[in-house]
Scaffold this active site. Structure first.
Site, PDB file in Angstrom:
ATOM      1  N   ASP A   1      -4.807  14.876 -36.708  1.00  0.00           N
ATOM      2  CA  ASP A   1      -6.790  14.873 -37.612  1.00  0.00           C
ATOM      3  C   ASP A   1      -6.755  14.382 -38.661  1.00  0.00           C
ATOM      4  OD1 ASP A   1      -7.844  16.790 -38.757  1.00  0.00           O
ATOM      5  OD2 ASP A   1      -6.553  17.842 -40.380  1.00  0.00           O
ATOM      6  N   GLU A   2      -8.169  15.063 -39.148  1.00  0.00           N
ATOM      7  CA  GLU A   2      -8.478  13.138 -39.739  1.00  0.00           C
ATOM      8  C   GLU A   2      -8.407  11.776 -38.683  1.00  0.00           C
ATOM      9  OE1 GLU A   2     -10.159  13.869 -42.025  1.00  0.00           O
ATOM     10  OE2 GLU A   2      -9.087  15.127 -43.349  1.00  0.00           O
TER      11      GLU A   2
END
Length: 766
Positions: free
Chosen positions: A218-219
């Site tokens: 994620d991110e």
């Protein structure tokens, strides 16, 4: 597959596209956490993948916990077998299991930011480097950045050439030696050392490659070089790598994040499948249109446009205040009006600023007005003195070789140990190559057998302090044995009581001391809660948990208070009503990005603006101050270019009116379109501002604000003033006219090279 029924078509595509490389471009508020959670559930329930074969990496503990809770509702106990956590917790787990292959004891401790800074200061002292000549914080920043880029102390030394880097190199080398001696790692090590482990042992790397058939990150736009290398090493075999991110929300370049990781993902994996999540579930149409019109000015982006089925909502409002005090009054007045007339609660409001220093004026105004507020990023619970001291006791209990923590508490509370006694013990330990704890143990045959490392030591310590040192060490020895027989929280409580630390604060008997005692008991309660949440939790597990907690992890909106935080801290959050304050050139965008030669720094500031705007769900207010006091000087301001970049159709400007007699609070003024006809009063005010602007040069200058003639152009030896760095002397010039670069030696901040057209330099004539 009931868990898929509430997903939109693009989210379902993101869930079901499981094999190979996948890039999910997830815009702000697009439901990416829901899609990621369902993707993991789909792999397990529909594809038959075992939970332990999935590695999911997030950027905050809060995000990891949210995903775990959602997955437990879908998968039940099977969710417990997932490797789901932050990059740092993942690296920590790898090193706990296999760090022995590169010489790490499994009982190492993790140093947080304040521990790291203390260690840097200690190294500088030993090397004879004065803190006035080089900032310890700057040295630590360079060490952290080197680790983010997987640059060892040896490699750093090869490239060190100037005054600062050669001294930083020496500190870096000694810093690493002391980490090893203390059996400690810092945050950077939690990523760089697993890479070292994998490069050292193909067997260990193969073990993790075989285990993790599917990897989700994620991110991804916020990954640094080290994180990029770590993930790609593990993903090499199966290449089922799914990265989720948004290049428009890459805002951490200053701490090592490399936006190229997401922009170039297609080059790393030519067969990548790209899926765009562009439907926003958070904000109104007008807020999204305004935010899109800002971020689309950036060149470094893959490209997407957020849209929503939410209602149009009000246009974002911009208002220029007279000064920073008036700006705070505007925010307070709007909050009270909306709270009383539109059924909002205090917790529905958030104030975002570019720098922490901006919070003071708002705090003072809220206190005077009796308005409750909370600051994210202030002094955290685990940063308080009494908690840091208590944790130092627990760190020594877990790892007696942690000399940094031991030195913090060896005479806290006072045990009648003089500085000379402590210095002698520390010096002997360093001379013999053992920890301070082991050195003290060697003086008492009942604690340790004769140490071959110490041998027969002719060491002059008076009997009284020697017995106190031995008693101090024996206390830890005793409680070390109790850890296998009692709970961690009971052992912690006993250690803090018998060491005299709790009695020390109780004896002070002041309101502050009583609060400190309450905080210590709260720490013990936190350990108990941790034990209840995790079976068989060891002391080292709790210390790891504390070390990895960030500001945003501890943020909770349970209390009915206005939230105040920096724009960087706001990432990942949302609020019904958002105030973005200090929208001025030189403040936001920050002067550092304006004076930088790199266009990407200004683009990151623009992305930061986009992040702030897209936190707002229903209403967005943006303010600036016509005049602001900075470093004791009042300076005229120019509104941020980001306000100018918003499409005029998607923003309104509020014109402040004079306060009416008997009127309470702050006038909000009329609201008219920014492109509409302005009042004569407003035009007169602008005219006054433009006249005064010519008399002042501020850090937010545009290229045409101060035109240098041949006579006034900076010359070597000329004294000049910079709005941020103060007074300095021109040391060199390069180029001509507005393209000139000047090198200036500032009294307080050292030498800097600046573009003349952006620097806002004012000549000082005798």
């Amino acid at each position: 597959m009931d868990f898929l029924k509430n997903l939109n078509p693009k989210q379902i595509e993101a869930v079901k596209t499981t094999d190979g490389a996948v890039l999910i471009l997830a815009g702000a508020g697009s439901g990416k956490t829901r899609a990621l959670t369902c993707r993991i559930a789909y792999l397990i329930k529909e594809k038959g993948i075992k939970p332990h074969q999935i590695l999911a990496v997030t950027f905050t503990n809060k995000a990891a916990q949210e995903m775990k809770e959602r997955l437990e509702k879908i998968l039940g106990q099977a969710a417990q077998n997932l490797w789901l956590g932050t990059f740092h917790s993942t690296g920590l787990r790898i090193l706990r299991q296999d760090g022995c292959c590169i010489g790490y004891d499994s009982n190492f401790v993790v140093y947080d930011d304040s521990d790291q800074l203390s260690l840097v200061k200690l190294c500088m002292t030993e090397l004879g480097i004065n803190e006035k000549s080089i900032s310890p914080r700057a040295v630590l920043s360079h060490i952290n950045q080197a680790k983010n880029e997987v640059i060892s102390s040896q490699d750093y030394a090869l490239s060190a050439k100037d005054f600062f880097t050669t001294r930083t190199s020496a500190v870096y080398t000694l810093y690493q030696d002391k980490l090893r001696a203390n059996r400690a790692l810092d945050f950077g090590d939690l990523i760089s050392e697993p890479i070292k482990l994998f490069n050292h042992s193909q067997d260990v790397l193969t073990k993790y490659q075989d285990r993790f058939r599917y990897i989700l990150v994620d991110e991804y736009q916020d990954t640094n070089r080290a994180q990029y290398i770590l993930i790609n090493l593990i993903a090499q075999k199966h290449r089922n790598l799914c990265v989720v991110g948004d290049e428009d929300q890459s805002i951490y370049g200053w701490r090592g994040a490399d936006i190229r990781n997401i922009l170039d993902f297609e080059k790393d994996y030519p067969d990548v499948q790209i899926i765009k999540l562009e439907q926003n579930y958070r904000s109104t149409k007008n807020i999204l249109l305004a935010a899109n019109s800002v971020v689309e000015k950036n060149a470094n982006r893959i490209g997407k446009t957020l849209w929503t089925e939410n209602k149009e909502g009000d246009l974002p409002v911009f208002q220029m205040a007279r000064d920073e005090h008036h700006e705070a009054m505007i925010a307070a007045s709007r909050i009270e009006n909306l709270r009383l007339n539109s059924r909002y609660s205090y917790k529905d409001f958030a104030i975002f600023y570019r720098t922490n220093a901006q919070s003071r004026i708002f705090e003072e105004h809220f206190i005077r007005s009796g308005m409750p507020y909370t600051i994210v990023g202030g002094l955290r619970f685990y940063e308080r003195k009494e908690i840091k001291d208590s944790l130092a006791y627990l760190k020594v209990l877990a790892n007696p070789d942690d000399s940094l923590s031991l030195m913090r508490i060896i005479n806290t509370p006072a045990r009648g140990l003089g500085k000379s006694t402590i210095d002698k013990i520390a010096g002997l330990a360093a001379e013999k190559g053992v920890s301070i704890f082991e050195c003290i143990k060697a003086f008492d045959a009942s604690l340790a057998p004769a140490s071959p490392q110490l041998g027969e030591v002719d060491f002059l310590i008076k009997p009284a302090p020697l017995q106190k040192l031995i008693g101090f060490v024996s206390l830890f020895q005793r409680f070390k044995g109790l850890l296998d027989k009692t709970s961690v929280h009971e052992a912690a409580k006993g250690l803090l009581e018998e060491s005299g630390y709790i009695r020390f604060w109780e004896a002070e008997d002041t309101d502050e001391a009583k609060e400190r005692v309450e905080n210590i008991h709260e720490l013990i309660s936190a350990i108990k809660d941790f034990e209840m949440a995790r079976r068989d939790a060891a002391l080292s597990d709790f210390l790891d948990h504390v070390a990895l907690i960030s500001d945003i992890d501890s943020f909770e909106d349970k209390h009915n208070r206005i939230t105040m935080m920096t724009l960087h801290s706001a990432k990942g959050l949302e609020f019904p009503v958002v105030f973005m304050v200090g929208m001025e050139e030189g403040l936001f965008p920050h002067s550092r990005s304006m004076n930088s030669e790199r266009e990407d720094e200004l683009e990151e500031e623009r992305r930061l603006c986009y992040v702030g705007m897209t936190r707002a769900m229903q209403k967005l207010f943006m303010t600036a101050a016509r005049e602001r006091t900075i470093y004791g000087d009042s300076r005229f301001r120019r509104q941020s270019r980001f306000i100018d970049e918003i499409n005029p159709s998607y923003i309104e400007i509020a014109e402040a009116e004079p306060k009416q007699k008997g009127q309470g609070g702050c006038p909000l003024g009329r609201v008219t379109p920014i492109s509409g006809v302005r009042s004569q009063e407003a035009m007169n005010e602008d005219a006054r501002y433009r006249i005064q602007e010519t008399r002042y040069t501020s850090e937010e200058s545009h290229a045409d604000q101060y035109e240098y003639s041949d006579e006034s152009a900076p010359r070597v030896g000329m004294k000049v003033r910079h709005p941020n760095f103060g007074v300095g002397i021109v040391k060199a010039t390069e180029g001509f006219g507005q393209d000139m670069k000047v090198t200036v030696a500032f009294k307080n901040t050292g030498q800097k090279k600046l573009y003349l057209r952006l620097a806002g330099l004012t000549p000082i004539y005798p």
